[in-house]
Design a protein around this motif. Structure first.
Motif, PDB file in Angstrom:
ATOM      1  N   ASP A   1       0.806  -1.069  -0.064  1.00  0.00           N
ATOM      2  CA  ASP A   1      -0.080   0.056  -0.166  1.00  0.00           C
ATOM      3  C   ASP A   1       0.774   1.366  -0.022  1.00  0.00           C
ATOM      4  OD1 ASP A   1      -2.703  -0.758   0.084  1.00  0.00           O
ATOM      5  OD2 ASP A   1      -2.717  -1.255   2.171  1.00  0.00           O
ATOM      6  N   THR A   2       0.219   2.356  -0.249  1.00  0.00           N
ATOM      7  CA  THR A   2       1.172   3.617  -0.221  1.00  0.00           C
ATOM      8  C   THR A   2       0.219   4.429   0.707  1.00  0.00           C
ATOM      9  OG1 THR A   2       1.892   3.517  -2.383  1.00  0.00           O
ATOM     10  CG2 THR A   2       2.030   5.550  -1.504  1.00  0.00           C
ATOM     11  N   PRO A   3       0.810   4.850   2.091  1.00  0.00           N
ATOM     12  CA  PRO A   3       2.120   4.378   2.602  1.00  0.00           C
ATOM     13  C   PRO A   3       2.001   2.867   2.996  1.00  0.00           C
ATOM     14  CG  PRO A   3       0.818   5.807   4.189  1.00  0.00           C
ATOM     15  CD  PRO A   3       0.079   5.949   2.836  1.00  0.00           C
ATOM     16  N   PRO A   4       3.037   2.319   3.079  1.00  0.00           N
ATOM     17  CA  PRO A   4       3.023   0.868   3.379  1.00  0.00           C
ATOM     18  C   PRO A   4       2.478   0.745   4.828  1.00  0.00           C
ATOM     19  CG  PRO A   4       5.381   1.574   2.628  1.00  0.00           C
ATOM     20  CD  PRO A   4       4.382   2.728   2.871  1.00  0.00           C
ATOM     21  N   LYS A   5       1.723  -0.622   4.821  1.00  0.00           N
ATOM     22  CA  LYS A   5       1.249  -0.970   5.951  1.00  0.00           C
ATOM     23  C   LYS A   5       1.958  -2.071   6.524  1.00  0.00           C
ATOM     24  CE  LYS A   5      -3.327   0.755   4.854  1.00  0.00           C
ATOM     25  NZ  LYS A   5      -4.675   0.629   4.343  1.00  0.00           N
ATOM     26  N   GLN A   6       1.474  -2.645   7.646  1.00  0.00           N
ATOM     27  CA  GLN A   6       2.225  -3.789   8.247  1.00  0.00           C
ATOM     28  C   GLN A   6       2.494  -5.189   7.309  1.00  0.00           C
ATOM     29  OE1 GLN A   6       0.979  -5.070  12.006  1.00  0.00           O
ATOM     30  NE2 GLN A   6       2.683  -6.395  12.207  1.00  0.00           N
ATOM     31  N   HIS A   7       1.441  -5.166   6.452  1.00  0.00           N
ATOM     32  CA  HIS A   7       1.558  -6.662   5.648  1.00  0.00           C
ATOM     33  C   HIS A   7       1.332  -5.891   4.030  1.00  0.00           C
ATOM     34  CE1 HIS A   7       1.464  -9.088   9.081  1.00  0.00           C
ATOM     35  NE2 HIS A   7       0.222  -8.362   9.543  1.00  0.00           N
TER      36      HIS A   7
END
Length: 197
Positions: free
Chosen positions: A75-81
């Motif tokens: 994702d943007t911004p990156p999530k945990q997974h």
């Protein structure tokens, strides 16, 4: 943490040289043990420990390559997974030349396409197919392993599809893509940019 240590983060999927693994275990300058104490209570410490040890070691800081050979979509911004990969990601996966990819939903159709087009194997029947219990996929004889071969120490190779023929196993398209990716990562232009700074 001491001011002289620079904390680094990266993938939990790492490949370590034997010498670096021995350094992490033996720690002849005590750095790996010191960092292990700091990282023992971190969430996702595998994403920090080896990178921090390597980048703070004079011996190993210029021997790192910042790649885990995975194709991952975030994702943007990156999530945990990471995001799940699906059929629309297939072309980008192949063009990335990455040796591995993640993450997939169980039974996603893109996995069948990878089996068929990259691994050259027939996928096992799906749960919703009307195959009898325990039946093998057509033409597979119950073997769902990827096509390949084995080479002995003396250089003789066997090919399960041609059992009477002994000799060299020819590199396939996937091997050529991986070679391109590794050459690009290790090129003079890219290699120094990916090292610890």
């Amino acid at each position: 943490m001491d001011a002289y240590l620079c904390v680094r983060a990266g993938s939990a999927w790492t490949m370590l040289s034997r010498r670096f693994a021995e350094y992490c275990v033996m720690g002849w300058d005590n750095l790996p043990r010191t960092l292990l104490l700091y990282h023992a209570n971190l969430v996702s410490s595998p994403e920090f420990y080896f990178q921090t040890v390597a980048c703070n070691s004079r011996e190993f800081r210029n021997a790192t390559v910042n790649s885990d050979l995975h194709f991952i979509r975030w994702d943007t911004p990156p999530k945990q997974h990471p995001l799940n990969l699906g059929p629309k990601d297939y072309r980008r996966m192949v063009l990335s030349s990455a040796a591995f990819a993640r993450k997939f939903k169980h039974g996603d159709l893109v996995l069948d396409r990878i089996d068929r087009e990259i691994l050259k194997r027939c996928p096992p029947p799906r749960d919703d197919d009307e195959a009898p219990a325990g039946a093998a996929a057509p033409g597979h004889g119950g073997q769902f392993f990827s096509y390949g071969g084995w080479c002995s120490e003396v250089g003789l190779c066997s090919n399960p599809r041609e059992p009477d023929r002994k000799g060299v196993i020819k590199a396939g398209a996937g091997s050529r893509r991986l070679t391109v990716m590794l050459n690009k990562m290790l090129s003079e232009r890219n290699f120094r940019k990916q090292q610890c700074r």
